[in-house]
Structures are given as structure tokens and as C-alpha cells.
Motif scaffolding. Structure first.
Motif, PDB file in Angstrom:
ATOM      1  N   LEU A 143       0.518  -1.555   0.188  1.00 50.92           N
ATOM      2  CA  LEU A 143       0.059   0.058   0.010  1.00 50.92           C
ATOM      3  C   LEU A 143       1.151   1.458  -0.160  1.00 50.92           C
ATOM      4  O   LEU A 143       0.398   2.532   0.425  1.00 50.92           O
ATOM      5  CB  LEU A 143      -1.245  -0.330   1.285  1.00 50.92           C
ATOM      6  N   THR A 144       2.071   1.389  -0.298  1.00 52.58           N
ATOM      7  CA  THR A 144       3.013   2.285   0.175  1.00 52.58           C
ATOM      8  C   THR A 144       2.441   3.672  -1.163  1.00 52.58           C
ATOM      9  O   THR A 144       2.648   4.587  -0.489  1.00 52.58           O
ATOM     10  CB  THR A 144       4.551   2.313  -1.128  1.00 52.58           C
ATOM     11  N   GLU A 145       1.705   3.549  -2.049  1.00 51.13           N
ATOM     12  CA  GLU A 145       1.609   4.778  -2.685  1.00 51.13           C
ATOM     13  C   GLU A 145       0.011   4.967  -2.644  1.00 51.13           C
ATOM     14  O   GLU A 145      -0.445   6.379  -2.776  1.00 51.13           O
ATOM     15  CB  GLU A 145       1.450   4.232  -5.143  1.00 51.13           C
ATOM     16  N   ALA A 146      -0.694   3.824  -1.774  1.00 53.51           N
ATOM     17  CA  ALA A 146      -2.328   4.647  -1.144  1.00 53.51           C
ATOM     18  C   ALA A 146      -1.711   5.185  -0.470  1.00 53.51           C
ATOM     19  O   ALA A 146      -2.395   6.238   0.196  1.00 53.51           O
ATOM     20  CB  ALA A 146      -3.224   3.280  -1.062  1.00 53.51           C
ATOM     21  N   PHE A 147      -0.742   4.645   0.744  1.00 52.66           N
ATOM     22  CA  PHE A 147      -0.739   5.684   2.031  1.00 52.66           C
ATOM     23  C   PHE A 147       0.136   6.975   1.346  1.00 52.66           C
ATOM     24  O   PHE A 147      -0.022   8.568   2.525  1.00 52.66           O
ATOM     25  CB  PHE A 147       0.231   4.729   3.246  1.00 52.66           C
ATOM     26  N   GLY A 148       0.888   6.998   0.253  1.00 51.56           N
ATOM     27  CA  GLY A 148       1.504   8.448   0.272  1.00 51.56           C
ATOM     28  C   GLY A 148       0.678   9.152  -0.623  1.00 51.56           C
ATOM     29  O   GLY A 148       0.924  10.486  -0.138  1.00 51.56           O
ATOM     30  N   ASN A 149      -0.517   8.414  -1.358  1.00 52.65           N
ATOM     31  CA  ASN A 149      -1.923   9.270  -1.756  1.00 52.65           C
ATOM     32  C   ASN A 149      -2.326  10.444  -0.647  1.00 52.65           C
ATOM     33  O   ASN A 149      -2.805  11.551  -0.495  1.00 52.65           O
ATOM     34  CB  ASN A 149      -2.789   8.510  -2.505  1.00 52.65           C
ATOM     35  N   ASP A 150      -3.174   8.898   0.797  1.00 53.36           N
ATOM     36  CA  ASP A 150      -3.234   9.148   1.581  1.00 53.36           C
ATOM     37  C   ASP A 150      -1.926  10.859   2.455  1.00 53.36           C
ATOM     38  O   ASP A 150      -2.480  12.097   2.440  1.00 53.36           O
ATOM     39  CB  ASP A 150      -4.269   8.664   2.363  1.00 53.36           C
ATOM     40  N   ALA A 151      -1.045  10.835   2.422  1.00 54.71           N
ATOM     41  CA  ALA A 151       0.085  10.808   3.071  1.00 54.71           C
ATOM     42  C   ALA A 151       0.043  12.684   2.439  1.00 54.71           C
ATOM     43  O   ALA A 151      -0.751  13.617   3.234  1.00 54.71           O
ATOM     44  CB  ALA A 151       1.347  10.895   3.124  1.00 54.71           C
ATOM     45  N   ARG A 152      -0.291  12.939   1.271  1.00 49.41           N
ATOM     46  CA  ARG A 152      -0.182  14.398   0.384  1.00 49.41           C
ATOM     47  C   ARG A 152      -1.132  15.082   0.817  1.00 49.41           C
ATOM     48  O   ARG A 152      -1.816  16.408   0.792  1.00 49.41           O
ATOM     49  CB  ARG A 152       0.244  13.474  -1.215  1.00 49.41           C
ATOM     50  N   SER A 153      -2.184  13.700   1.011  1.00 54.71           N
ATOM     51  CA  SER A 153      -3.896  14.696   1.054  1.00 54.71           C
ATOM     52  C   SER A 153      -4.082  15.957   2.327  1.00 54.71           C
ATOM     53  O   SER A 153      -4.289  16.688   2.815  1.00 54.71           O
ATOM     54  CB  SER A 153      -4.946  13.892   0.887  1.00 54.71           C
ATOM     55  N   LEU A 154      -3.338  14.864   2.944  1.00 58.34           N
ATOM     56  CA  LEU A 154      -2.996  15.738   4.299  1.00 58.34           C
ATOM     57  C   LEU A 154      -1.888  16.481   5.052  1.00 58.34           C
ATOM     58  O   LEU A 154      -2.670  18.045   5.535  1.00 58.34           O
ATOM     59  CB  LEU A 154      -2.623  14.006   5.645  1.00 58.34           C
ATOM     60  N   VAL A 155      -1.355  16.374   3.956  1.00 60.30           N
ATOM     61  CA  VAL A 155      -0.117  17.114   3.931  1.00 60.30           C
ATOM     62  C   VAL A 155      -1.270  18.935   3.934  1.00 60.30           C
ATOM     63  O   VAL A 155      -0.323  20.238   4.015  1.00 60.30           O
ATOM     64  CB  VAL A 155       1.612  16.981   3.428  1.00 60.30           C
ATOM     65  N   THR A 156      -1.238  18.630   1.950  1.00 55.59           N
ATOM     66  CA  THR A 156      -1.925  19.724   2.298  1.00 55.59           C
ATOM     67  C   THR A 156      -3.050  20.284   2.773  1.00 55.59           C
ATOM     68  O   THR A 156      -3.163  21.508   2.809  1.00 55.59           O
ATOM     69  CB  THR A 156      -2.461  19.435   0.515  1.00 55.59           C
ATOM     70  N   LEU A 157      -4.237  19.512   3.286  1.00 51.79           N
ATOM     71  CA  LEU A 157      -5.546  19.615   4.664  1.00 51.79           C
ATOM     72  C   LEU A 157      -4.527  20.157   5.590  1.00 51.79           C
ATOM     73  O   LEU A 157      -5.465  21.813   6.047  1.00 51.79           O
ATOM     74  CB  LEU A 157      -5.438  18.548   4.048  1.00 51.79           C
TER      75      LEU A 157
END
Length: 183
Positions: free
Chosen positions: A27-41
């Protein structure tokens, strides 16, 4: 005011643990997408950062907010990780943990982060040209762009990759010309 060094020291082991969970579950990419979203938020919402930083807000309230913010489409492992951060009183360093995770992910994927500052938003052709230039400079497989707009540049771009800076802005050219004329 939190020290960046202390925050980094706290964030690193959590980011590595998150990467271990992500790798073991593919799930490295899925977690990466979630992490990017959280950083932006978190970057966009001072109110959210203050909420997580406030030690007087009950952990249950922080967990409830995380549940509302994430929605149902977030992976259960990632959601559990965030709940663990609340329990360990480390949710205030969530942004740093996510950024560290993304740095580890970029390293695994041989991806380079390039910060691009331009006078106006770049179109797709210009973004692709910047990516190709950075790929040629670094021999990276992929390039991730962090785009910012600074109208004081007048025109052109400034590209930062690690410690390298390419200043192709009109403001930079005028500054260099001024230095040459004054010497």
C-alpha cells in the motif's frame, strides 16, 4: 513553538513504521496519496493544526474529527495509524510524519522532489519541460513537482532540487545584471 529538529526526530520513526506497514501490505502508493492529501489539508488549515496541537482537546474528539475528515475511502491501516498517533499524543507532528513518509517513498521510487516557483501557474507543457530538465540533471526515474506562484518574479521560474537552485527568473536575471554593472 516546536523545534524543527525535535519534530524531525519524533517524526522519523513513525514515518518508517508507516512505511513498513505500507510495504508489508502493498500500500505504499495508497498511503502516499493519503499522506499528500493530509499535508495539503494541514498546510491550508491553521484551524485544523491548532485543533491537533491543543492538549486540552480530548483524544476522542480528535479521533472523531479524523474520522470525519478522512471519510470511508481511507485505508483501515492508515486510519489506525492516525488513531495511534492520537493515543500516543503525537498527532501534532502529523504533517512532519507525512512529509517524512513521502521522502522515504520518493527514495524508494527513485523520485526527486523539485520545488518550482513561477510568476504565473505553469501549464502542462511547461511542467513537462521542467520535469525533463530535472530528470536530466539528477538521473532520477520520476520527478515530483511542488509548485508555488510568486508574482514578484516578474517572469520565468526558479527550480530547487535538493541544494541545487536554477534561477531562470526575470528578477534573478535583473539582479545578476545589476551586480555586473555595479562591479
Amino acid at each position: 513553538m516546536k523545534s524543527d529538529i525535535a519534530t524531525s526526530e519524533i517524526a522519523q520513526p513513525y514515518a518508517e513504521a508507516l512505511m513498513t506497514v505500507a510495504q508489508s501490505n502493498n500500500l505504499t502508493e495508497a498511503f502516499g496519496n493519503d499522506a499528500r492529501s493530509l499535508v495539503t489539508l494541514l498546510n491550508d488549515s491553521q484551524q485544523l493544526r491548532d485543533f491537533f496541537d491543543n492538549p486540552f482537546i480530548l483524544p476522542e474528539n480528535k479521533k472523531a474529527l479524523i474520522g470525519r475528515v478522512l471519510g470511508d475511502d481511507t485505508n483501515a491501516f492508515f486510519r489506525s495509524f492516525l488513531m495511534l498517533l492520537v493515543d500516543k499524543k503525537r498527532i501534532s507532528v502529523l504533517s512532519a510524519i507525512c512529509k517524512q513518509y513521502l521522502a522515504i517513498l520518493r527514495q524508494l521510487n527513485q523520485t526527486v522532489l523539485a520545488e518550482v516557483v513561477s510568476a504565473v501557474p505553469l501549464n502542462e507543457t511547461q511542467e513537462q519541460a521542467v520535469k525533463e530538465k530535472v530528470m536530466a540533471m539528477t538521473n532520477a526515474r520520476e520527478v515530483e513537482l511542488e509548485k508555488k506562484v510568486d508574482t514578484e518574479l516578474i517572469g520565468g521560474v526558479i527550480i530547487k532540487v535538493g541544494s541545487q537552485v536554477i534561477d531562470a527568473s526575470l528578477r534573478g536575471q535583473l539582479r545578476r545584471l545589476s551586480l555586473r554593472l555595479s562591479s
